[in-house]
Write an enzyme that holds these catalytic residues in place. Sequence first.
Site, mmCIF file in Angstrom:
data_model
loop_
_atom_site.group_PDB
_atom_site.id
_atom_site.type_symbol
_atom_site.label_atom_id
_atom_site.label_comp_id
_atom_site.label_asym_id
_atom_site.label_seq_id
_atom_site.Cartn_x
_atom_site.Cartn_y
_atom_site.Cartn_z
ATOM 1 N N ASP A 125 14.400 -4.583 -20.627
ATOM 2 C CA ASP A 125 15.484 -5.560 -20.469
ATOM 3 C C ASP A 125 15.270 -6.084 -19.041
ATOM 4 O OD1 ASP A 125 18.155 -6.363 -22.009
ATOM 5 O OD2 ASP A 125 18.698 -6.248 -19.918
ATOM 6 N N LYS A 134 21.657 1.327 -25.576
ATOM 7 C CA LYS A 134 21.200 0.621 -24.379
ATOM 8 C C LYS A 134 21.228 1.607 -23.220
ATOM 9 C CE LYS A 134 20.059 -3.657 -23.287
ATOM 10 N NZ LYS A 134 19.580 -4.753 -24.144
HETATM 11 N N1 GLU Z 1 16.609 -5.740 -24.306
HETATM 12 C C1 GLU Z 1 16.300 -6.526 -25.452
HETATM 13 C C2 GLU Z 1 17.586 -6.970 -26.123
HETATM 14 O O1 GLU Z 1 18.545 -7.243 -25.432
HETATM 15 C C3 GLU Z 1 15.293 -5.876 -26.374
HETATM 16 C C4 GLU Z 1 15.619 -4.497 -26.863
HETATM 17 C C5 GLU Z 1 14.499 -3.837 -27.647
HETATM 18 O O2 GLU Z 1 13.451 -4.413 -27.831
HETATM 19 O O3 GLU Z 1 14.744 -2.710 -28.084
HETATM 20 O O4 GLU Z 1 17.708 -7.114 -27.304
#
Ligand code: GLU
Length: 461
Positions: free
Chosen positions: A182, A142
């Site tokens: 996100d 992340k």
């Molecule tokens: N931010 C999204 C999550 O919390 C998607 C992450 C992504 O698609 O890599 O899962």
Amino acid sequence: MVRAWWPFWNDDPVTALDTKLQDVYDEVLGRNPGEQEFHQAVREVLESLGPVVSKHPEYVDAAVIHRICEPERQIIFRVPWTDDRGNVQLNRGFRVEFNSALGPYKGGLRFHPSVYLGIVKFLGFEQIFKNSLTGMPIGGGKGGSDFDPKGRSDAEVMRFCQSFMTELHRHIGEYTDVPAGDIGVGGREIGYLFGQYKRITNRYESGVLTGKGLSWGGSLVRTEATGYGTVFFVDEILKTSGQSFDGKAVVVSGSGNVAIYAVEKVHQLGGTVVACSDSAGYIVDEDGIDLELLKDVKEVRRARISEYADARPGARYVAGGSVWDVPCDIALPCATQNEIDEAEAVALIKGGAKVVAEGANMPCTPAAVRAFADAGVVFAPGKAANAGGVATSALEMQQNASRDAWSFEHTEERLAEIMRGIHDRCLTTADEYDVPGNYVAGANIAGFIKVADAMIALGVI
Ligand code: GLU
């Protein structure tokens, strides 16, 4: 190991941890002082792992649980950029590459003023188990920045994204680390980020980012996927007791990408979303949220949700307050972490909620989750219920790798199938470990075991 401090949310009684797990937790507290959200996310997983360590001591022997709580790599960098008035602004960028046992690091970027290392680590930690649960070959990571896109022009957002990618590009790649969106990062930001990556590397490497636009390597359904996936998950929960969304009143918090598409799918399945919110207040619309109007206010005008009530007869806007005071059968928290504490949980229970599913990451505090359990409310944690977003990112990577583009119907069917799979995996695992119907334990244990087995197979690395 010294206990650094006692996190704020833990001043009520909590489930005692098995001594070996308590050691891991103490070490996490000592190593990562001041990162409350990360502590919270780790503790929640460790609380589920008691029965796993008694059955499988090998996970403790190989220090798998210790290792899983320590990111493989953490990158923090300076992001300077020039605003429209010619002033130089400074932000901080992060990418936490948490675990790559199952595949390249995968997870979104969050641009929000609240972002600091503790938030990125909680999100990255959750992402490991979420991604594992999807059954797709993706590790967990992340990133983000304390940049606030609110009130910034397109040109400012572009310059910020270009500066952010000027550093980030060294660390990512389709086989290494694949960021996505996100909070605060949607199609516009992914476009600017991808453009800068392409320019710096001189490579049209579609698989390096997901959430791309449809004409340049994106996947149909990716925009809708997190919200749709959460609703598919709830539909599976309802089916276990022979029910459906038909006639159910639903409250959704937030009005961003996850919330909007959760509303759309609830309506398609016969339920009625009667309220949703933004950070300033909430709207109540007993006739059901008018989705076109909501999209116009939030996606086109990027305005406050109060404008919805101004334009819609019969709807009312409540400034401040809690959207969870609105009675409903099903609650979908789709805004942000820790938005439902015990008081909001009690309000939801009083208002008749029977199912709560997290569309956001960790929107319910441990005290809220305990209140739901005590009241017999079915609770679906985000790492299971909101996994549809990242799962569809993995489908986007699959299309990029085969230079293909699937139809909306095919992609949505794959998403529905993946959500069914996650749901069933949670329940089967919960049964296997004698906690039937406990989606939290089922998700944590099933997500953990797959990663842990891969880590053991790959050796001490
Ligand atoms: N931010 C999204 C999550 O919390 C998607 C992450 C992504 O698609 O890599 O899962």
